[in-house]
Design a protein around this motif. Structure first.
Motif, PDB file in Angstrom:
ATOM      1  N   GLU A 117      -7.069  10.418   2.500  1.00 35.33           N
ATOM      2  CA  GLU A 117      -6.404  11.651   2.064  1.00 35.33           C
ATOM      3  C   GLU A 117      -5.137  11.946   2.853  1.00 35.33           C
ATOM      4  N   HIS A 118      -4.626  10.957   3.556  1.00 36.64           N
ATOM      5  CA  HIS A 118      -3.376  11.100   4.308  1.00 36.64           C
ATOM      6  C   HIS A 118      -2.289  10.276   3.637  1.00 36.64           C
ATOM      7  N   GLN A 119      -1.056  10.749   3.747  1.00 36.66           N
ATOM      8  CA  GLN A 119       0.066   9.956   3.259  1.00 36.66           C
ATOM      9  C   GLN A 119       0.105   8.632   4.042  1.00 36.66           C
ATOM     10  N   ILE A 178       7.790  16.856   6.111  1.00 38.01           N
ATOM     11  CA  ILE A 178       7.439  18.117   5.445  1.00 38.01           C
ATOM     12  C   ILE A 178       5.995  18.503   5.743  1.00 38.01           C
ATOM     13  N   ILE A 179       5.096  17.536   5.686  1.00 34.03           N
ATOM     14  CA  ILE A 179       3.687  17.794   5.976  1.00 34.03           C
ATOM     15  C   ILE A 179       3.483  18.033   7.472  1.00 34.03           C
ATOM     16  N   GLN A 180       4.189  17.273   8.288  1.00 39.55           N
ATOM     17  CA  GLN A 180       4.023  17.379   9.743  1.00 39.55           C
ATOM     18  C   GLN A 180       4.487  18.728  10.284  1.00 39.55           C
ATOM     19  N   GLU A 181       5.364  19.407   9.578  1.00 36.66           N
ATOM     20  CA  GLU A 181       5.843  20.716  10.018  1.00 36.66           C
ATOM     21  C   GLU A 181       4.742  21.767   9.994  1.00 36.66           C
ATOM     22  N   GLN A 182       3.636  21.475   9.318  1.00 32.32           N
ATOM     23  CA  GLN A 182       2.503  22.406   9.328  1.00 32.32           C
ATOM     24  C   GLN A 182       1.757  22.376  10.664  1.00 32.32           C
ATOM     25  N   ASN A 183       2.052  21.370  11.487  1.00 26.46           N
ATOM     26  CA  ASN A 183       1.364  21.240  12.773  1.00 26.46           C
ATOM     27  C   ASN A 183       2.384  20.778  13.818  1.00 26.46           C
ATOM     28  N   ILE A 184       3.177  21.732  14.308  1.00 21.61           N
ATOM     29  CA  ILE A 184       4.268  21.396  15.226  1.00 21.61           C
ATOM     30  C   ILE A 184       3.763  21.065  16.634  1.00 21.61           C
ATOM     31  N   VAL A 232      -0.968  13.971  10.215  1.00 25.19           N
ATOM     32  CA  VAL A 232      -1.260  15.337   9.762  1.00 25.19           C
ATOM     33  C   VAL A 232      -1.590  15.311   8.269  1.00 25.19           C
ATOM     34  N   ASN A 233      -2.728  15.901   7.887  1.00 28.23           N
ATOM     35  CA  ASN A 233      -3.105  15.908   6.468  1.00 28.23           C
ATOM     36  C   ASN A 233      -2.509  17.114   5.758  1.00 28.23           C
ATOM     37  N   PHE A 234      -2.818  17.271   4.480  1.00 29.32           N
ATOM     38  CA  PHE A 234      -2.209  18.328   3.671  1.00 29.32           C
ATOM     39  C   PHE A 234      -2.673  19.723   4.094  1.00 29.32           C
ATOM     40  N   TYR A 246       0.864  -1.188   0.000  1.00 30.24           N
ATOM     41  CA  TYR A 246       0.000   0.000   0.000  1.00 30.24           C
ATOM     42  C   TYR A 246       0.896   1.232   0.000  1.00 30.24           C
ATOM     43  N   LYS A 247       0.555   2.203  -0.849  1.00 24.88           N
ATOM     44  CA  LYS A 247       1.323   3.449  -0.906  1.00 24.88           C
ATOM     45  C   LYS A 247       0.409   4.556  -1.406  1.00 24.88           C
ATOM     46  N   GLN A 248       0.303   5.616  -0.632  1.00 30.75           N
ATOM     47  CA  GLN A 248      -0.650   6.682  -0.960  1.00 30.75           C
ATOM     48  C   GLN A 248       0.000   8.054  -0.759  1.00 30.75           C
ATOM     49  N   HIS A 249      -0.030   8.885  -1.819  1.00 29.26           N
ATOM     50  CA  HIS A 249       0.461  10.270  -1.764  1.00 29.26           C
ATOM     51  C   HIS A 249       1.941  10.329  -1.389  1.00 29.26           C
TER      52      HIS A 249
END
Length: 288
Positions: free
Chosen positions: A94-96, A47-53, A117-119, A29-32
């Motif tokens: 919708e999550h990696q 990179i995505i997780q840095e939007q929600n520290i 953490v989503n986009f 399984y591999k998504q985004h």
């Protein structure tokens, strides 16, 4: 199938474990995601997780475990379908995410890591994540015709019930036919029927009761049946012996050792002895 889930902070280490080539890991399984190794995937997550520290445990870790029988027959395509259905049921499309199947052991299982953490920078709510994982796995198993965790549990309970019944039947047979007069005889006769009787001895060198080992199960006497608790077993054996099982100082001899009795065991035997004395007295007409 059993599903387990939790939130973790050690994304890189977990990803490395999941993609461990020594475990013959295979991506199902591999998504985004675009990366081709644990380091690259971890960096894409970061990179995505840095939007929600504020979110510390920012990765979701799941383990999907079909039964041994189901696992041996599941192809990579079916495992991919199983993982995708689970992700959809958990509303994480919708999550990696990435999932690896491990077949290094007899029990085939899938490790799935999803970016919490989503986009949009929003953290997925992880309250009761363990229970929700169980329910999702249960539903997916039913949809795919696989054995559910509930069915596995029921099978285990049925097997345990059968084993308890067999131990009790053997115990009753030994008591009726062999009439052991001490614990050593009882242990010997039970062993002849492939049941290992293990004394439970506390730090004060006192006998508390017995455990019964049979067909992979290890149960306390009271777990087999209430009539097989330590005190009731002592009373039954004591009734078979005219001399009783107690030595001087309320001790017993067991497997070549002299042991005291736990308070509960000693009290139960004393009550039984007292009742027998009173009964004999009444039978002789001396009582009131």
């Amino acid at each position: 199938m059993i599903g387990k889930g939790k939130s973790i902070s050690h994304t890189g280490a977990s990803m490395g474990y999941g993609w461990n080539q020594e475990k013959n890991a295979e991506v199902v399984y591999k998504q985004h995601l675009a990366g081709d190794n644990p380091r690259e995937i971890t960096e894409e997550f970061r990179i995505i997780q840095e939007q929600n520290i504020r979110t510390k445990n920012n990765t979701l870790s799941f383990v999907l475990s079909p039964t041994i029988e189901d696992g041996t027959s599941l192809s990579s395509e079916r495992l991919q379908e199983l993982t995708q259905r689970f992700i959809t049921e958990m509303k994480l499309e919708e999550h990696q995410g990435i999932g690896f199947v491990h077949r290094d052991k007899q029990h085939t299982h899938v490790h799935v890591y999803v970016n919490r953490v989503n986009f949009d920078g929003t953290a997925y709510k992880d309250n009761f994540i363990g229970k929700r994982s169980q329910y999702a796995a249960e539903k997916v198993a039913k949809e795919m015709g696989l054995t559910t965790a509930r069915e596995v549990q029921q099978e285990k309970l049925s097997e345990l019930k059968r084993i308890r019944r067999e131990i009790k039947q053997t115990h009753e047979k030994v008591m009726t036919e062999k009439r052991p007069k001490d614990f050593d005889q009882y242990i010997k006769y039970m062993k002849q029927n492939r049941i290992k009787v293990i004394p439970s001895i506390n730090r004060q060198n006192q006998l508390q009761g017995f455990r019964f080992e049979y067909k992979g199960q290890n149960l306390k006497g009271s777990e087999v049946h209430r009539s097989m608790s330590g005190s009731k077993l002592a009373i039954q054996i004591g009734d078979n012996s005219r001399k009783g099982i107690l030595k001087k100082g309320n001790t017993i001899t067991l497997l070549g050792r002299t042991l005291g009795l736990s308070t509960n065991l000693a009290t139960s035997i004393a009550k039984r002895v007292l009742k027998k004395v009173i009964k004999r007295t009444l039978d002789r007409g001396i009582g009131i």
